[in-house]
Design an enzyme around this catalytic site. Structure first.
Site, PDB file in Angstrom:
ATOM      1  N   PHE A   8       0.803  -1.179   0.009  1.00 10.63           N
ATOM      2  CA  PHE A   8      -0.067   0.000  -0.033  1.00 10.63           C
ATOM      3  C   PHE A   8       0.665   1.383   0.158  1.00 10.63           C
ATOM      4  CE2 PHE A   8      -0.913   2.876   3.818  1.00 10.63           C
ATOM      5  CZ  PHE A   8       0.185   2.407   4.698  1.00 10.63           C
ATOM      6  N   LYS A   9       2.075   1.283   0.504  1.00 12.16           N
ATOM      7  CA  LYS A   9       2.966   2.234   0.461  1.00 12.16           C
ATOM      8  C   LYS A   9       3.232   2.791  -1.097  1.00 12.16           C
ATOM      9  CE  LYS A   9       5.011   1.461   4.919  1.00 12.16           C
ATOM     10  NZ  LYS A   9       4.111   0.342   5.159  1.00 12.16           N
TER      11      LYS A   9
END
Ligand SMILES: *Cc1c(COP(=O)(O)O)cnc(C)c1O
Length: 497
Positions: free
Chosen positions: A109-110
């Site tokens: 998700f980063k």
């Protein structure tokens, strides 16, 4: 000057300055005084596409960045980089919805934030009239480093050095980093654990600052971690996207409340949910899901934050954190009291603990609900999600799902729940395979193939064939040598554009 230090109202900065600096000069984080007064109409973005929503949200959060330039930066950041047209799709899983944040170029998700931060930094550098090249330093336990390199790769005016613990990341993560392409990226293993690498990076910043080591070098250092407001702001967008998806699916009417369950480490992702709430989105509760490192669960239950406790290495390593830096921003925004925040953070530094006033604790408890789940519970959740719903979740997502189920029992008046899914199951194949009740062998790449064969869930393109890719980075150094490594790279011309 829309931003200020959480610890001192006199330390002010524009959004562009805050993005360039990362941390405020007194060690505080940059924050707006309040978000609730922003000129932002949350209803108006529900019918927009993702990048338009992003443009509107970022324009509100980053004054001084115009909508047209944001649109250009957003296209540079995201076009063609994600597996799905909707960057962050929301899918139904049983009674809940899952917001999939892992469809980006490194399957974590980063990516959502680290695609955009380099673009914001590039533009902030121009806005502030800075000619220096920006060298990003990051220590990583696995996910951040790869996503940051992919984001900063070949972005003009920037370079990046990533340090990771030698032998301390998974085989998949190691292969992801060692094969990284780009003319301005350096990856280096450090003999030691993650704390050694992280402490080493902090010491480099301190040594460079104290001794002016980069004087006349034309280079300045910065960081890509989630204390940077330019990393937080892009994460606010997907809360609006998830809400819009539930409206579109007929699960809720506009104005109904939604609860979000967030697998939490540094408190960045969940704080972005609080930002969305302050900007008007009808968010009911924010569920803070932790693994065995449950310092936040205890904080939400008691009002006391205490990092003096054992550190566990878990199956959800991106949440193995004892000091959740972004909590400081929440304390500031909810109290409006920089002196209080400065006092609490000084206590944290000196004693490793602090306690918030009862009244503040009560207000935090009105919005946040905390729960935790150990590795056995995580694997059991992975098995149950797959058996009952045919959904293959990674370990971090499984923690958030399990805690959400406990929340629904504890709070029967809950709203529809969205679970944030933060990594592809293929990044953590050992624990996921065991969660399905199988016995895992040593070879992670073989396990990925087994997992794909058993479940039919496709392996993300960026993780396919990793073993065959050319290894471009082989540096391994002692932790004492990190500073000289950085100073050596700073001098090289190869990465400067
Ligand atoms: C970083 C990370 C988290 C935690 O996010 P925070 O913003 O640090 O709370 C959760 N899951 C995964 C997979 C991550 O990489």
């Amino acid at each position: 000057m829309d931003y200020r230090s959480t610890r001192n109202e006199k330390l002010r900065a524009t959004a562009a300055e805050a993005i360039l600096q990362g941390l405020a000069g007194d060690g505080g984080l940059y924050s707006m005084d309040s978000l609730s007064g922003l000129d932002f109409d949350w209803r108006s973005v529900l019918d927009c596409d993702t990048l338009t929503t992003a443009r509107e949200v970022l324009a509100a959060l980053l004054p001084g960045f115009g909508k047209e330039e944001l649109e250009e930066l957003l296209h540079d950041a995201y076009d063609g980089k994600f597996e799905t047209d909707e960057l962050t799709p929301t899918v139904e899983v049983g009674d809940d919805a899952v917001l999939e944040l892992f469809r980006g170029p490194t399957s974590a998700f980063k990516d959502v934030a680290l695609r955009m931060l380099p673009q914001l930094m590039r533009r902030a550098r121009e806005k502030c009239g800075v000619d220096d090249q920006i060298m990003i330093l990051t220590a990583t336990s696995g996910d951040t480093g790869k996503a940051a390199m992919e984001g900063f790769r070949d972005v003009p005016g920037t370079g990046i050095i990533v340090f990771y613990p030698h032998g301390g990341v998974s085989a998949v993560q190691q292969a992801q980093m060692a094969t990284q392409e780009g003319g301005n990226v350096y990856v280096c293993a450090v003999e030691g654990n993650f704390d050694d690498a992280q402490t080493g990076v902090k010491n480099i910043f301190a040594a460079v600052e104290a001794n002016d080591l980069l004087k006349d070098s034309g280079v300045r250092l910065s960081s890509a971690n989630s204390i940077n407001i330019g990393r937080l702001a892009p994460q606010v967008v997907y809360y609006f996207r998830a809400y819009a998806a539930l409206v579109k699916a007929g699960r809720i009417a506009v104005g109904d409340k939604v609860d979000f369950s967030v697998p939490t480490g540094n408190f960045g992702d969940i704080l972005a949910g609080y930002f969305a709430r302050e900007m008007g989105l009808p968010v009911g509760r924010l569920i803070c899901a932790s693994n065995a490192n449950n310092v936040l669960t205890e904080f939400l239950a008691t009002g006391r934050y205490d990092r003096n406790r054992p550190f566990y290495k878990t199956a959800s390593p991106s949440m193995d954190i004892l000091v959740s830096s972004n909590l400081e921003r929440l304390l500031f925004l909810m109290s409006g009291d920089g002196d209080l925040v400065a006092k609490l953070m000084a206590e944290l530094k000196e004693t490793g603990a602090y306690e918030v006033p009862a009244e503040l604790r009560a207000r935090i408890g009105g919005i946040f609900w905390g729960g935790c789940c150990d590795d056995a519970g995580t694997k059991a959740a992975i098995g149950k999600l797959y058996r009952d719903h045919g959904y293959l979740a990674d370990t971090h997502t499984a923690v958030a799902w399990q805690v959400a189920q406990e929340y629904k029992v504890a709070c029967p008046d809950h709203n529809p729940v969205v679970i944030l899914s933060t990594a592809s199951p293929y990044k953590f194949p050992v624990a996921v395979w065991e969660g399905l009740g199988e016995v895992a062998g040593e070879d992670e790449f073989a396990l990925m193939a087994d997992l794909c064969e058993k479940t039919g869930v496709a392996i993300p393109k960026n993780l396919q064939g990793l073993q065959e890719k050319e290894v471009r980075h082989r540096d391994v150094i002692k932790k004492e040598d990190m500073l000289s490594y950085v100073l050596g790279k700073v001098k090289e011309d190869a990465w400067k554009k």
